[in-house]
Design an enzyme around this catalytic site. Sequence first.
Site, PDB file in Angstrom:
ATOM      1  CE  LYS A   1     -21.679 -19.667 -15.589  1.00 50.41           C
ATOM      2  NZ  LYS A   1     -22.733 -20.650 -15.981  1.00 50.41           N
TER       3      LYS A   1
ATOM      4  CE1 TYR B   1      -3.980   1.628  -0.292  1.00 45.30           C
ATOM      5  CE2 TYR B   1      -3.624   2.727   1.988  1.00 45.30           C
ATOM      6  CZ  TYR B   1      -4.355   2.567   0.753  1.00 45.30           C
ATOM      7  OH  TYR B   1      -5.382   3.158   0.595  1.00 45.30           O
TER       8      TYR B   1
END
Length: 461
Positions: free
Chosen positions: A168, A113
């Site tokens: 899915k 970060y």
Amino acid sequence: MAAPSPGYSLTLRVETPASITATSELAAAVGSAGAHVTALDVTESHHTHMVVDVSCNTTDVAHGDTVRDALNNLDGVNVRNVSDRTFLMHLGGKLSVTPKVALRNRDDLSRAYTPGVARVCMAIAENPADARNLTIKRNTIAVVTDGSAVLGLGNIGPAAALPVMEGKAALFKQFADVDAWPVCLDTQDTDEIVNIVKAIAPVYGGVNLEDISAPRCFEIEARLREELDIPVFHDDQHGTAIVTLAALVNAAKVADKKLADLRIVVSGVGAAGNAIIALLKARGASNIIACGRNGAINRNEQYTDAHRTWLAENTNPENFTGTLKQAVVNADVFIGVSAPNVLDEKDIAAMNERAIVFAMANPDPEVDPAVAGRHAMVVATGRSDFPNQINNVLAFPGFFRGLLDAGVADITDAMLLAAADAIAARVAPEELNPGFIVPSVFDPLVAADVAAAVVQAAGKQ
């Protein structure tokens, strides 16, 4: 026709008198009620009584009540609780986000970060193509729906569609290590859907359109393919077509017939039906009759949409104008992607010898598979509780794996045909029989073979 299914799996917590025959009596009662016992677990044991978890598959909610009553009717038995195992699996959803990098200390944080991440951001700003290598984009798919045509349930909306899209995404990861995420849109406006998907596209390496009703799905797919630089794949069309072709290639071998010679009747002219017919024609099938609600698509009629017009011009060489039931007389193959129970035993008996029946409407097929099997040589469905399940999971994980690995945006007929051939080839000639024409979805090599076939086809473009 309904048979006990894992989709209606229950666990009943039962208190029963302690005896050597207690568990067998519980199992017998469940079996007598028509359910399938899948597990018996003793969770508590005392001098006078035991507590047993009885897991079983039923046919529907009412059948579960019947099983509970059957157990309660045994002497001294009390059903304490009934748990629906399908709902329990979905509690809290089926997905989570797991970091790929360790964040153990300030040093890790400074690189993952701020401040280190700023350098990566600027590198992508200077060369946007680097996003593919420096972000999740290279392995991430958006599973996009508007909830307008979910399974066989119809227009139930985006929130109700989310469990399917989660599933899915889980399949993408399980079978091809593709990271996918549900994107369920609270709009059914074609322009708005196209604009939203274009706006979120920078995050993704591809788009899997799912459960969007016809004919809007055709325009949405076409426009996104034209306007995006990543692959767009409508699984209800192309995934279904790939697996159907693979199954038919092998079924024709079992029936000792040639694909080019088959008289094929397709029930359903929506997304799946159109794509199946187009891919069958690309493979060399020429005698195909497409049937909608009003019977065969033919050249005597004028159709207002481009897809039925294309069917009228490219199928039905004899210009047959009758009903579905009339069309299947002397047909070699019936492919159903339409509605339950549109055919009966007499219709299947009227087909040619060594007929092939793919009744793929879910959850209830176009014809009872057990009845069809009395006359057809090969019968397949979309269900997991009958032989020969024509399941899109055989296609889409490996297909997207191949697209991502090849780094291509365009999807071609050559890729679709190569994927179908790869699936069909997973069933060796010595394994082929009327009850085994497609590989198991758990065959670990299916996705890899499909991916390799897509990469190879992409390399020949």
